[in-house]
Design an enzyme around this catalytic site. Sequence first.
Site, PDB file in Angstrom:
ATOM      1  N   HIS A  37       7.773 -24.325   7.727  1.00 26.71           N
ATOM      2  CA  HIS A  37       6.890 -23.164   7.949  1.00 26.71           C
ATOM      3  C   HIS A  37       5.766 -23.140   6.919  1.00 26.71           C
ATOM      4  CE1 HIS A  37      10.861 -21.546   9.503  1.00 26.71           C
ATOM      5  NE2 HIS A  37      10.075 -21.364  10.544  1.00 26.71           N
ATOM      6  N   GLN A  61      14.782 -14.961  23.491  1.00 23.63           N
ATOM      7  CA  GLN A  61      14.870 -16.420  23.613  1.00 23.63           C
ATOM      8  C   GLN A  61      16.251 -16.982  23.262  1.00 23.63           C
ATOM      9  OE1 GLN A  61      11.597 -16.842  20.618  1.00 23.63           O
ATOM     10  NE2 GLN A  61      12.761 -18.586  19.916  1.00 23.63           N
ATOM     11  N   GLN A 154       8.395 -26.835  22.925  1.00 24.64           N
ATOM     12  CA  GLN A 154       7.810 -25.495  22.768  1.00 24.64           C
ATOM     13  C   GLN A 154       6.296 -25.593  22.626  1.00 24.64           C
ATOM     14  OE1 GLN A 154       9.399 -22.108  20.315  1.00 24.64           O
ATOM     15  NE2 GLN A 154       8.027 -22.915  18.775  1.00 24.64           N
ATOM     16  N   ILE A 177       8.159 -31.699   8.951  1.00 22.18           N
ATOM     17  CA  ILE A 177       8.460 -31.869   7.520  1.00 22.18           C
ATOM     18  C   ILE A 177       9.953 -32.203   7.403  1.00 22.18           C
ATOM     19  CG2 ILE A 177       8.418 -30.749   5.237  1.00 22.18           C
ATOM     20  CD1 ILE A 177       5.636 -31.072   6.421  1.00 22.18           C
TER      21      ILE A 177
HETATM   22  O1  PAF Z   1       9.656 -21.505  16.892  1.00 16.07           O
HETATM   23  C1  PAF Z   1      10.023 -20.319  16.675  1.00 16.07           C
HETATM   24  O2  PAF Z   1      10.437 -19.951  15.574  1.00 16.07           O
HETATM   25  C2  PAF Z   1       9.993 -19.308  17.807  1.00 16.07           C
HETATM   26  O3  PAF Z   1      10.314 -19.921  19.019  1.00 16.07           O
HETATM   27  C3  PAF Z   1       8.651 -18.561  17.926  1.00 16.07           C
HETATM   28  C4  PAF Z   1       7.516 -19.499  18.245  1.00 16.07           C
HETATM   29  C5  PAF Z   1       8.381 -17.824  16.621  1.00 16.07           C
HETATM   30  C6  PAF Z   1       8.729 -17.511  19.048  1.00 16.07           C
HETATM   31  O4  PAF Z   1       9.718 -16.575  18.801  1.00 16.07           O
END
Ligand code: PAF
Length: 280
Positions: A37, A61, A154, A177
């Site tokens: 991140h 999700q 994604q 990473i």
């Molecule tokens: O990759 C993630 O952490 C999640 O799928 C996201 C893109 C923040 C959507 O909730």
Amino acid sequence: MEIITSIEQIREISENIRKNGQSLAMVPTMGCLHEGHKSLIDKARKENDKLIVSIFVNPMQFGPDEDYDNYPRDLEADSKLCQNAGVDYIFHPKADEMYPNSFSTYVEPCKQMTDILCGISRPGHFRGVCTVLAKFFSIIRPNRAYFGQKDAQQLAIVKRMVKDLNLNVEITGCPIIREEDGLAKSSRNLYLNEDERKAASILRKSILLGLKEIDAGQKSSQKVLDTIKSNIEKEKLAKIDYVEILDFDTFERVDDIQGNILIALAVYIGKTRLIDNIVI
Ligand code: PAF
């Protein structure tokens, strides 16, 4: 840096940033931030005037048997990381702020791209991802949003959603990473015990073995898949969910290795499902 929990407030903040003629970036996350991140945040910070990081564990999700309740959460550590990285705002709404009882509209992503890879064992997952992102993009209206290439499916699905719905946001993918032994950084790595953590390096090692075979001239996807799978199977703690070789643009399985290819895999190490991939 401020932590904002209300949609109304973050909308107003974003609007003011745009009114001032400043560029606005967003890094959507589910928190438990790690160096993966951080690399997205650093890139977004460099390329834009203002930066919002969303931290929202999106219930939509997660499947009924998945780890929503136990998904790691650590707002204090996340806030520190964001503060040190120069983030301007964290958007951290509660689930009922994003999904009030009356909520009933969803974004259904491209079927061809969701009926494969993670979409098979996680039905509804990408619908949840697209729905929450469409809401974020509509509330915040960022100029750019940053995603990790680790979640290659994604990233591809989000790019398609943005194109199909003409959303006015530029999607940037950032490289994976890795830990020293090659394991892709992931919040789920925290679930691994010592033995599992060692075993988890099998994902990357197996991809590299496949890559070596391709570099040596192997053109048959099946042969490369067999090599990768049999290498993973040597690891006692590993159980394959999928290993696939796809055309990166269409997400169709390919017999011959040519053009833009995605090698993607998901493997259970103990109870933890990990993913990795490479684009060649
Ligand atoms: O990759 C993630 O952490 C999640 O799928 C996201 C893109 C923040 C959507 O909730």
